[in-house]
Design a protein around this motif. Structure first.
Motif, PDB file in Angstrom:
ATOM      1  N   LYS A 211       0.856  -1.176   0.000  1.00  9.97           N
ATOM      2  CA  LYS A 211       0.000   0.000   0.000  1.00  9.97           C
ATOM      3  C   LYS A 211       0.894   1.228   0.000  1.00  9.97           C
ATOM      4  O   LYS A 211       1.944   1.231   0.651  1.00  9.97           O
ATOM      5  CB  LYS A 211      -0.882   0.038   1.256  1.00  9.97           C
ATOM      6  CG  LYS A 211      -1.971  -0.985   1.262  1.00  9.97           C
ATOM      7  CD  LYS A 211      -2.834  -0.808   2.485  1.00  9.97           C
ATOM      8  CE  LYS A 211      -3.984  -1.762   2.509  1.00  9.97           C
ATOM      9  NZ  LYS A 211      -4.819  -1.575   3.686  1.00  9.97           N
ATOM     10  N   PRO A 212       0.509   2.256  -0.721  1.00  9.66           N
ATOM     11  CA  PRO A 212       1.348   3.459  -0.692  1.00  9.66           C
ATOM     12  C   PRO A 212       1.360   4.054   0.708  1.00  9.66           C
ATOM     13  O   PRO A 212       0.321   4.216   1.338  1.00  9.66           O
ATOM     14  CB  PRO A 212       0.685   4.398  -1.702  1.00  9.66           C
ATOM     15  CG  PRO A 212      -0.668   3.853  -1.938  1.00  9.66           C
ATOM     16  CD  PRO A 212      -0.648   2.408  -1.575  1.00  9.66           C
ATOM     17  N   ARG A 213       2.551   4.343   1.170  1.00  8.82           N
ATOM     18  CA  ARG A 213       2.695   4.887   2.513  1.00  8.82           C
ATOM     19  C   ARG A 213       2.449   6.382   2.479  1.00  8.82           C
ATOM     20  O   ARG A 213       3.062   7.103   1.702  1.00  8.82           O
ATOM     21  CB  ARG A 213       4.113   4.611   3.013  1.00  8.82           C
ATOM     22  CG  ARG A 213       4.319   5.019   4.425  1.00  8.82           C
ATOM     23  CD  ARG A 213       5.674   4.580   4.877  1.00  8.82           C
ATOM     24  NE  ARG A 213       5.874   5.056   6.234  1.00  8.82           N
ATOM     25  CZ  ARG A 213       7.014   5.032   6.856  1.00  8.82           C
ATOM     26  NH1 ARG A 213       8.061   4.552   6.248  1.00  8.82           N
ATOM     27  NH2 ARG A 213       7.122   5.480   8.081  1.00  8.82           N
ATOM     28  N   ARG A 214       1.551   6.825   3.305  1.00 11.36           N
ATOM     29  CA  ARG A 214       1.229   8.239   3.333  1.00 11.36           C
ATOM     30  C   ARG A 214       2.254   8.980   4.174  1.00 11.36           C
ATOM     31  O   ARG A 214       2.615   8.555   5.252  1.00 11.36           O
ATOM     32  CB  ARG A 214      -0.164   8.462   3.908  1.00 11.36           C
ATOM     33  CG  ARG A 214      -1.226   7.905   3.006  1.00 11.36           C
ATOM     34  CD  ARG A 214      -2.574   8.255   3.513  1.00 11.36           C
ATOM     35  NE  ARG A 214      -3.587   7.723   2.605  1.00 11.36           N
ATOM     36  CZ  ARG A 214      -4.859   7.880   2.771  1.00 11.36           C
ATOM     37  NH1 ARG A 214      -5.308   8.534   3.802  1.00 11.36           N
ATOM     38  NH2 ARG A 214      -5.710   7.380   1.911  1.00 11.36           N
ATOM     39  N   SER A 215       2.651  10.104   3.660  1.00  8.03           N
ATOM     40  CA  SER A 215       3.661  10.901   4.334  1.00  8.03           C
ATOM     41  C   SER A 215       3.003  11.856   5.323  1.00  8.03           C
ATOM     42  O   SER A 215       1.905  12.369   5.092  1.00  8.03           O
ATOM     43  CB  SER A 215       4.456  11.690   3.304  1.00  8.03           C
ATOM     44  OG  SER A 215       5.377  12.515   3.953  1.00  8.03           O
TER      45      SER A 215
END
Length: 111
Positions: A41-45
């Motif tokens: 999953k794209p890691r949210r910054s």
């Protein structure tokens, strides 16, 4: 009284847990084996959220300062407490008074 030590077992008969057959897993391959991975999953910054929080906090501080002048009044009043003056006899030599201005011309004071 001689004690004899038992002979160690031969290496061929030992079993190692970390041993792999060289035929199934060679130590070096010229082509890398394609790895099958689960898509992450794209890691949210957190950086955009922290910047937004910083911007909101700055806006609140600016609004508070515009309303109360609390942050600027304290240093200015502390500096004003250190100012001094002395009265001396005679006119001031460093002051340059204007000869005439637009207000004087408009109201007829300049003649």
């Amino acid at each position: 009284m001689e004690t004899t030590l038992p002979t160690p077992p031969s290496v061929e008969n030992m079993q190692f847990d970390n041993y792999r057959e060289s035929s199934t897993h060679p130590t070096y391959r010229s082509e890398p084996e394609p790895a099958v991975r689960q898509p992450k999953k794209p890691r949210r910054s957190l950086i955009p959220w922290l910047l937004l929080l910083l911007l909101i906090a700055g806006a609140v501080l600016v609004a508070y300062e515009l309303h109360t002048a609390n942050y600027s009044a304290k240093p200015i009043s502390d500096y004003a407490k250190t100012l001094t003056y002395q009265l001396q006899s005679g006119p001031a030599k460093n002051i340059v008074y204007p000869q005439a201005g637009p207000f004087d011309e408009r109201h007829g004071y300049r003649q």
